[in-house]
Design a protein around this motif. Structure first.
Motif, short mmCIF file in Angstrom:
data_model
loop_
_atom_site.label_atom_id
_atom_site.label_comp_id
_atom_site.label_asym_id
_atom_site.label_seq_id
_atom_site.Cartn_x
_atom_site.Cartn_y
_atom_site.Cartn_z
N SER A 83 36.55 -21.12 -15.70
CA SER A 83 37.06 -22.47 -15.50
C SER A 83 37.26 -22.73 -14.01
O SER A 83 37.95 -21.97 -13.32
CB SER A 83 38.39 -22.66 -16.24
OG SER A 83 39.00 -23.87 -15.88
N THR A 85 38.76 -25.42 -12.83
CA THR A 85 40.06 -26.08 -12.63
C THR A 85 41.21 -25.09 -12.64
O THR A 85 42.11 -25.16 -11.80
CB THR A 85 40.28 -27.13 -13.73
OG1 THR A 85 39.17 -28.04 -13.75
CG2 THR A 85 41.57 -27.90 -13.50
N PHE A 86 41.19 -24.17 -13.61
CA PHE A 86 42.30 -23.23 -13.77
C PHE A 86 42.03 -21.87 -13.14
O PHE A 86 42.92 -21.00 -13.14
CB PHE A 86 42.61 -23.04 -15.26
CG PHE A 86 43.09 -24.29 -15.94
CD1 PHE A 86 44.44 -24.62 -15.93
CD2 PHE A 86 42.21 -25.15 -16.58
CE1 PHE A 86 44.90 -25.77 -16.55
CE2 PHE A 86 42.65 -26.30 -17.20
CZ PHE A 86 43.99 -26.62 -17.19
N VAL A 93 41.79 -19.59 -21.00
CA VAL A 93 42.41 -20.91 -20.90
C VAL A 93 42.53 -21.55 -22.28
O VAL A 93 43.59 -22.08 -22.66
CB VAL A 93 41.59 -21.82 -19.96
CG1 VAL A 93 42.17 -23.23 -19.94
CG2 VAL A 93 41.55 -21.24 -18.56
N LYS A 97 46.14 -22.38 -23.97
CA LYS A 97 46.48 -23.79 -24.21
C LYS A 97 46.52 -24.12 -25.70
O LYS A 97 47.35 -24.93 -26.14
CB LYS A 97 45.46 -24.70 -23.51
CG LYS A 97 45.43 -24.55 -22.00
CD LYS A 97 46.77 -24.92 -21.38
CE LYS A 97 46.72 -24.82 -19.86
NZ LYS A 97 48.02 -25.18 -19.23
N ALA A 277 44.62 -30.05 -21.19
CA ALA A 277 43.59 -29.28 -20.48
C ALA A 277 42.24 -29.96 -20.58
O ALA A 277 41.44 -29.93 -19.64
CB ALA A 277 43.52 -27.87 -21.05
#
Length: 325
Positions: A83, A85-86, A93, A97, A277
């Protein structure tokens, strides 16, 4: 049974392939610049060489078919990607989540199913009377109400005006998650779950009402009345089971709508689950995470529909069992 299971798995594989191709095509043709979305407000200070390095590192300069085949090859080996973004593996993730969203969606799913079925039975039994008109009007109103609007309304009333519920988050702000007790978690969970359940209750009410009305007009209920069955006993023994089958089928088949509603509800309440997310990944053009979430939710919805079919067949003996043959 093994043959039927193999056929279902084959259909699931074809569905996953179609979802993967469609999702990738939509993301590749998105007008959002992934580099600008990742860098954010500092994009103006990003030089051409730095931008070229990011593009090369992410493989954005490769043709779209090549990028898709590379992702697919890694997926076959069990690698869902990383990922952007994370800055974590996609599976980590999604797992993290989803566990946060699981309590929210499970509680909303139970509330909408139980409340919707009970109200639908009452409306069907009292067809044409005041209770039926009120419940039906309420259900049609909720069916037309957007999730985010319901969430904002409940947030304003119960969190801002009455101060009965927290404004945001899954745990109190500034408190480590490991130190938060179950009552505090439930306190933060209640309002988002009520928002999801209030929106999801409408179709259950309307379908259950229709099933109850049809059952009340059937020959076996007329025969039971001729034998002296009346009131609550008649409803419990002759009506509820027949009305439960379509309600259960609808409830298990509503997982897709439940996840779609959670995306909006989690944004309204800043709830850090899988729905939030998904929005973050979409705004940041995090293609590996979005593809992973798309495949995960496809499996979730498909499994819900399959379980709904089996529960419907068990509850209603008249169901078509040949779908598994």
């Amino acid at each position: 049974m093994l043959t039927a299971l193999a056929k279902r798995l084959g259909r699931l594989a074809l569905l996953l392939a179609a979802v993967a191709v469609a999702s990738f095509a939509l993301m590749v043709n998105s007008p959002v610049d992934p580099v600008a979305a990742y860098v954010g407000g500092d994009v103006a200070a990003l030089g051409p060489q730095q931008r070229a390095l990011i593009v090369e590192r992410w493989g954005l300069d490769d043709p779209a078919p090549q990028r898709f085949l590379t992702w697919l090859g890694n997926l076959v080996r069990g690698d869902f990607g990383h990922s952007l973004t994370f800055n974590r593996p996609v599976l980590e993730v999604i797992g993290d989540k989803f566990l946060t969203s699981l309590a929210l969606m499970a509680l909303a799913w139970l509330l909408s199913g139980l409340l919707g079925f009970a109200l639908g039975v009452v409306a069907g039994v009292r067809q044409g009377r005041a209770a039926d008109r009120v419940i039906t009007w309420w259900a049609y109103t909720l069916a037309s109400a957007p999730t985010f609007w319901v969430g904002l309304l409940l947030l304003y009333v119960f969190a801002v005006s009455l101060n009965w519920a927290p404004v945001c988050c899954a745990v109190p702000i500034g408190v480590p998650a490991a130190e938060v007790g179950p009552l505090d978690r439930l306190h933060h969970l209640a309002l988002p779950a009520i928002t999801l359940s209030v929106v999801g209750v409408a179709p259950v009410v309307l379908h259950t009402r229709q099933a109850v009305v049809a059952t009340m007009a059937s020959d076996h209920v007329a025969f039971a009345r001729a034998q002296g069955d009346r009131g609550l006993g008649l409803v419990l023994h002759r009506v509820v089971r027949n009305a439960a089958a379509p309600a259960l089928l609808l409830q298990f088949g509503s997982l897709g709508e439940l996840f779609g509603g959670s995306v909006l509800a989690e944004q309204v309440f800043s709830y850090p689950g899988l729905g939030a997310a998904t929005t973050t990944a979409a705004l940041g053009q995090d293609v590996p995470l979005l593809l992973g979430i798309a495949l995960f939710t496809t499996v979730l919805v498909y499994a819900g529909n399959a379980i709904g079919d089996r529960v419907h067949a068990v509850v209603d003996p008249r169901a078509d069992h040949r779908r598994w043959r």
